[in-house]
Design a protein around this motif. Structure first.
Motif, mmCIF file in Angstrom:
data_model
loop_
_atom_site.group_PDB
_atom_site.id
_atom_site.type_symbol
_atom_site.label_atom_id
_atom_site.label_comp_id
_atom_site.label_asym_id
_atom_site.label_seq_id
_atom_site.Cartn_x
_atom_site.Cartn_y
_atom_site.Cartn_z
ATOM 1 N N HIS A 97 0.838 -1.203 0.000
ATOM 2 C CA HIS A 97 0.000 0.000 0.000
ATOM 3 C C HIS A 97 0.873 1.252 0.000
ATOM 4 O O HIS A 97 0.627 2.206 -0.748
ATOM 5 C CB HIS A 97 -0.931 -0.028 1.220
ATOM 6 N N GLU A 98 1.902 1.225 0.832
ATOM 7 C CA GLU A 98 2.822 2.368 0.914
ATOM 8 C C GLU A 98 3.561 2.535 -0.406
ATOM 9 O O GLU A 98 3.758 3.658 -0.875
ATOM 10 C CB GLU A 98 3.829 2.129 2.053
ATOM 11 N N LEU A 99 3.970 1.415 -1.023
ATOM 12 C CA LEU A 99 4.647 1.470 -2.309
ATOM 13 C C LEU A 99 3.718 2.054 -3.385
ATOM 14 O O LEU A 99 4.149 2.866 -4.220
ATOM 15 C CB LEU A 99 5.092 0.061 -2.723
ATOM 16 N N GLY A 100 2.433 1.692 -3.355
ATOM 17 C CA GLY A 100 1.462 2.253 -4.294
ATOM 18 C C GLY A 100 1.311 3.749 -4.103
ATOM 19 O O GLY A 100 1.234 4.522 -5.077
ATOM 20 N N ALA A 101 1.281 4.201 -2.847
ATOM 21 C CA ALA A 101 1.168 5.634 -2.555
ATOM 22 C C ALA A 101 2.397 6.378 -3.044
ATOM 23 O O ALA A 101 2.308 7.491 -3.590
ATOM 24 C CB ALA A 101 0.944 5.847 -1.066
ATOM 25 N N ILE A 102 3.568 5.750 -2.845
ATOM 26 C CA ILE A 102 4.824 6.386 -3.290
ATOM 27 C C ILE A 102 4.842 6.489 -4.815
ATOM 28 O O ILE A 102 5.242 7.513 -5.375
ATOM 29 C CB ILE A 102 6.039 5.603 -2.748
ATOM 30 N N GLN B 260 2.277 6.665 -6.785
ATOM 31 C CA GLN B 260 1.294 7.678 -7.163
ATOM 32 C C GLN B 260 1.883 9.068 -6.964
ATOM 33 O O GLN B 260 1.743 9.941 -7.821
ATOM 34 C CB GLN B 260 0.011 7.523 -6.339
ATOM 35 N N ALA B 261 2.565 9.270 -5.835
ATOM 36 C CA ALA B 261 3.196 10.566 -5.566
ATOM 37 C C ALA B 261 4.276 10.842 -6.599
ATOM 38 O O ALA B 261 4.418 11.974 -7.085
ATOM 39 C CB ALA B 261 3.769 10.589 -4.157
ATOM 40 N N ARG B 262 5.064 9.789 -6.959
ATOM 41 C CA ARG B 262 6.119 9.941 -7.956
ATOM 42 C C ARG B 262 5.501 10.342 -9.304
ATOM 43 O O ARG B 262 6.001 11.232 -9.984
ATOM 44 C CB ARG B 262 6.899 8.629 -8.098
ATOM 45 N N ASP B 263 4.389 9.695 -9.691
ATOM 46 C CA ASP B 263 3.734 10.023 -10.963
ATOM 47 C C ASP B 263 3.216 11.458 -10.959
ATOM 48 O O ASP B 263 3.328 12.174 -11.964
ATOM 49 C CB ASP B 263 2.590 9.039 -11.232
ATOM 50 N N GLU B 264 2.668 11.895 -9.843
ATOM 51 C CA GLU B 264 2.195 13.280 -9.729
ATOM 52 C C GLU B 264 3.359 14.254 -9.854
ATOM 53 O O GLU B 264 3.267 15.273 -10.533
ATOM 54 C CB GLU B 264 1.468 13.482 -8.405
ATOM 55 N N LEU B 265 4.477 13.918 -9.198
ATOM 56 C CA LEU B 265 5.657 14.789 -9.276
ATOM 57 C C LEU B 265 6.231 14.812 -10.690
ATOM 58 O O LEU B 265 6.696 15.850 -11.155
ATOM 59 C CB LEU B 265 6.715 14.341 -8.274
ATOM 60 N N ARG B 266 6.194 13.657 -11.382
ATOM 61 C CA ARG B 266 6.656 13.630 -12.775
ATOM 62 C C ARG B 266 5.779 14.528 -13.638
ATOM 63 O O ARG B 266 6.277 15.233 -14.521
ATOM 64 C CB ARG B 266 6.603 12.195 -13.311
ATOM 65 N N GLY B 267 4.477 14.482 -13.404
ATOM 66 C CA GLY B 267 3.561 15.344 -14.154
ATOM 67 C C GLY B 267 3.865 16.814 -13.921
ATOM 68 O O GLY B 267 3.886 17.610 -14.863
ATOM 69 N N ARG B 268 4.118 17.159 -12.681
ATOM 70 C CA ARG B 268 4.454 18.561 -12.362
ATOM 71 C C ARG B 268 5.781 18.950 -12.986
ATOM 72 O O ARG B 268 5.942 20.049 -13.512
ATOM 73 C CB ARG B 268 4.505 18.763 -10.849
ATOM 74 N N LEU B 269 6.760 18.016 -12.940
ATOM 75 C CA LEU B 269 8.066 18.280 -13.539
ATOM 76 C C LEU B 269 7.924 18.475 -15.042
ATOM 77 O O LEU B 269 8.536 19.384 -15.617
ATOM 78 C CB LEU B 269 9.034 17.131 -13.236
ATOM 79 N N ASP B 270 7.132 17.635 -15.693
ATOM 80 C CA ASP B 270 6.909 17.794 -17.137
ATOM 81 C C ASP B 270 6.294 19.155 -17.444
ATOM 82 O O ASP B 270 6.686 19.827 -18.405
ATOM 83 C CB ASP B 270 6.007 16.682 -17.666
ATOM 84 N N ALA B 271 5.323 19.549 -16.629
ATOM 85 C CA ALA B 271 4.693 20.858 -16.827
ATOM 86 C C ALA B 271 5.707 21.980 -16.654
ATOM 87 O O ALA B 271 5.729 22.942 -17.440
ATOM 88 C CB ALA B 271 3.523 21.039 -15.856
#
Length: 109
Positions: free
Chosen positions: A10-15, A17-28
Motif C-alpha cells: 500500500h505504501e509502495l502504491g502511494a509512493i 502515485q506521488a512519484r507520478d504526480e511529481l513527474r507530471g508537475r516536472l513535465d509541466a
C-alpha cells in the motif's frame, strides 16, 4: 508478515502515485522552459489587438457605406444640375428667339 507486506504494498502504491504526480508537475515545469518571454504567454495583448482591428474594420465598412451613399447622392445632384443647365440654355435660346421676333415685329410697324 502478510500484514507488513500488505502495508508495504500500500505504501509502495502511494509512493508510486506521488512519484507520478511529481513527474507530471516536472513535465509541466519543463514545458515552461519553452516560454522565455512574457509576450510568449501573454494572450491578452493579441486579444485586445484583435478587438481593436475588428472595431476598425467595422468603422471602415460603415464609412465605406457612408461614402458610397454620398457618392450616389453627389451623382444624383450632378445629374439634376445637368438637366437644369440644359433647360436653362433652352430657355435662353427661346428668350432670344422671342426677342428677335419682337424686334422684327417692331421694325415692321
Amino acid at each position: 508478515l502478510e500484514q507488513q507486506l500488505a502495508a508495504l504494498g500500500h505504501e509502495l502504491g502511494a509512493i508510486k502515485q506521488a512519484r507520478d504526480e511529481l513527474r507530471g508537475r516536472l513535465d509541466a515545469l519543463l514545458k515552461l522552459e519553452d516560454y522565455t518571454r512574457y509576450a510568449d504567454i501573454d494572450w491578452m495583448a493579441p486579444a485586445r489587438q484583435m478587438a481593436a482591428l475588428a472595431e476598425e474594420r467595422a468603422r471602415l465598412e460603415a464609412a465605406s457605406d457612408t461614402l458610397q451613399e454620398l457618392g450616389r447622392q453627389l451623382k444624383a445632384v450632378q445629374d439634376r444640375l445637368g438637366e437644369l443647365d440644359v433647360k436653362w440654355r433652352d430657355t435662353l435660346g427661346k428668350q432670344g428667339e422671342v426677342r428677335n421676333k419682337r424686334e422684327v415685329a417692331q421694325a415692321m410697324r
